[in-house]
Design a protein around this motif. Sequence first.
Motif, PDB file in Angstrom:
ATOM      1  N   TRP A  55       0.838  -1.210   0.000  1.00 45.92           N
ATOM      2  CA  TRP A  55       0.000   0.000   0.000  1.00 45.92           C
ATOM      3  C   TRP A  55       0.868   1.253   0.000  1.00 45.92           C
ATOM      4  O   TRP A  55       0.631   2.180  -0.774  1.00 45.92           O
ATOM      5  N   PHE A  56       1.870   1.275   0.872  1.00 48.20           N
ATOM      6  CA  PHE A  56       2.789   2.418   0.908  1.00 48.20           C
ATOM      7  C   PHE A  56       3.429   2.623  -0.464  1.00 48.20           C
ATOM      8  O   PHE A  56       3.518   3.746  -0.965  1.00 48.20           O
ATOM      9  N   ASN A  57       3.881   1.534  -1.057  1.00 49.41           N
ATOM     10  CA  ASN A  57       4.556   1.633  -2.345  1.00 49.41           C
ATOM     11  C   ASN A  57       3.622   2.192  -3.416  1.00 49.41           C
ATOM     12  O   ASN A  57       4.020   3.021  -4.240  1.00 49.41           O
ATOM     13  N   GLY A  58       2.368   1.736  -3.386  1.00 54.76           N
ATOM     14  CA  GLY A  58       1.393   2.242  -4.348  1.00 54.76           C
ATOM     15  C   GLY A  58       1.161   3.733  -4.198  1.00 54.76           C
ATOM     16  O   GLY A  58       1.027   4.458  -5.189  1.00 54.76           O
ATOM     17  N   VAL A  59       1.112   4.204  -2.962  1.00 52.48           N
ATOM     18  CA  VAL A  59       0.931   5.640  -2.719  1.00 52.48           C
ATOM     19  C   VAL A  59       2.097   6.427  -3.310  1.00 52.48           C
ATOM     20  O   VAL A  59       1.907   7.453  -3.980  1.00 52.48           O
ATOM     21  N   TYR A  60       3.303   5.942  -3.069  1.00 50.59           N
ATOM     22  CA  TYR A  60       4.483   6.640  -3.594  1.00 50.59           C
ATOM     23  C   TYR A  60       4.523   6.599  -5.120  1.00 50.59           C
ATOM     24  O   TYR A  60       4.918   7.578  -5.766  1.00 50.59           O
ATOM     25  N   ILE A  61       4.112   5.489  -5.700  1.00 52.37           N
ATOM     26  CA  ILE A  61       4.060   5.387  -7.162  1.00 52.37           C
ATOM     27  C   ILE A  61       3.096   6.416  -7.734  1.00 52.37           C
ATOM     28  O   ILE A  61       3.394   7.101  -8.713  1.00 52.37           O
ATOM     29  N   ARG A  62       1.930   6.543  -7.116  1.00 48.24           N
ATOM     30  CA  ARG A  62       0.913   7.465  -7.632  1.00 48.24           C
ATOM     31  C   ARG A  62       1.304   8.929  -7.446  1.00 48.24           C
ATOM     32  O   ARG A  62       0.723   9.813  -8.083  1.00 48.24           O
ATOM     33  N   ASN A  63       2.268   9.179  -6.597  1.00 52.10           N
ATOM     34  CA  ASN A  63       2.738  10.550  -6.401  1.00 52.10           C
ATOM     35  C   ASN A  63       3.821  10.954  -7.401  1.00 52.10           C
ATOM     36  O   ASN A  63       4.250  12.108  -7.418  1.00 52.10           O
ATOM     37  N   LEU A  64       4.260  10.003  -8.225  1.00 47.29           N
ATOM     38  CA  LEU A  64       5.280  10.305  -9.230  1.00 47.29           C
ATOM     39  C   LEU A  64       4.645  10.928 -10.473  1.00 47.29           C
ATOM     40  O   LEU A  64       3.507  10.632 -10.817  1.00 47.29           O
ATOM     41  N   THR A  65       5.386  11.764 -11.154  1.00 42.96           N
ATOM     42  CA  THR A  65       4.951  12.253 -12.457  1.00 42.96           C
ATOM     43  C   THR A  65       5.163  11.127 -13.477  1.00 42.96           C
ATOM     44  O   THR A  65       5.931  10.183 -13.220  1.00 42.96           O
ATOM     45  N   PRO A  66       4.502  11.191 -14.639  1.00 43.02           N
ATOM     46  CA  PRO A  66       4.744  10.165 -15.667  1.00 43.02           C
ATOM     47  C   PRO A  66       6.222  10.028 -16.027  1.00 43.02           C
ATOM     48  O   PRO A  66       6.713   8.909 -16.213  1.00 43.02           O
ATOM     49  N   LYS A  67       6.922  11.132 -16.100  1.00 41.07           N
ATOM     50  CA  LYS A  67       8.351  11.085 -16.438  1.00 41.07           C
ATOM     51  C   LYS A  67       9.138  10.360 -15.350  1.00 41.07           C
ATOM     52  O   LYS A  67      10.011   9.533 -15.637  1.00 41.07           O
ATOM     53  N   GLU A  68       8.822  10.658 -14.093  1.00 35.11           N
ATOM     54  CA  GLU A  68       9.514  10.011 -12.980  1.00 35.11           C
ATOM     55  C   GLU A  68       9.190   8.523 -12.923  1.00 35.11           C
ATOM     56  O   GLU A  68      10.084   7.689 -12.698  1.00 35.11           O
ATOM     57  N   LEU A  69       7.919   8.183 -13.119  1.00 35.41           N
ATOM     58  CA  LEU A  69       7.524   6.775 -13.065  1.00 35.41           C
ATOM     59  C   LEU A  69       8.152   5.997 -14.218  1.00 35.41           C
ATOM     60  O   LEU A  69       8.598   4.856 -14.035  1.00 35.41           O
ATOM     61  N   ALA A  70       8.200   6.599 -15.392  1.00 36.38           N
ATOM     62  CA  ALA A  70       8.828   5.932 -16.540  1.00 36.38           C
ATOM     63  C   ALA A  70      10.290   5.612 -16.240  1.00 36.38           C
ATOM     64  O   ALA A  70      10.786   4.529 -16.584  1.00 36.38           O
TER      65      ALA A  70
END
Length: 224
Positions: A55-70
């Motif tokens: 759950w924590f990881n998902g929250v942090y993922i969703r806080n990334l911009t598309p560029k950061e997540l890519a």
Amino acid sequence: DMGYMPEALVNFLALLGWNPGTEQEIFSMDQLVEAFSVETLSRSDAVFDIKKLDWFNGVYIRNLTPKELAARVRPFMEKAGYAIGDEAFLEQAVTLVTDRLGKLTEAPDMLGFLFEDQVDLARESFGGKAKFTSADIARALAACEAALSGLAEWTHEGIEASLRALAESLGWKVGDLLMQVRVAITGRRVTPPLFESLVLLGRERSLSRIARAIAVLEESAHGR
């Protein structure tokens, strides 16, 4: 690497045996440094809850911009054998699954179909609750191919309107028809959003996959 972001792991571990005294659970590193105190450490044994970590990881993922997540996802895609030539395409791709990712390691399984020339097609993946024959599905997909080929613009709105209207004219339930297209495009029944995936794949690649699915189903219908 199990696909956990370091920031999420640190945040999760900090709360094992420590209570900030508030309802807050998400802390930046600076916030943790400021809030942490040995006086508030718990005397009870900590419980390592892997679902909570996800759950924590998902929250942090969703806080990334598309560029950061890519940028975070790219090493996992490449490790899985996918060549990422166009960074902008990957940035668009990750927006399809941002809300679904629990771990970065899940990205190749969710997005791989966008980076493959062809997807694996199994006859049993087609169909649905209704009993459709291979010939039924092949004819429906041929109608989809014709309808989509005639679109003036390859957009989410145009694709959706075309396929919904086609389902009504064919006497199919919309969900059943879209499932056949989904499998033809991705090789799977559970995927990122269909219309957005079609737009990202583009007209040529999408129609090519539908045509190949028709061929596979026609072979099945004739017992070859």
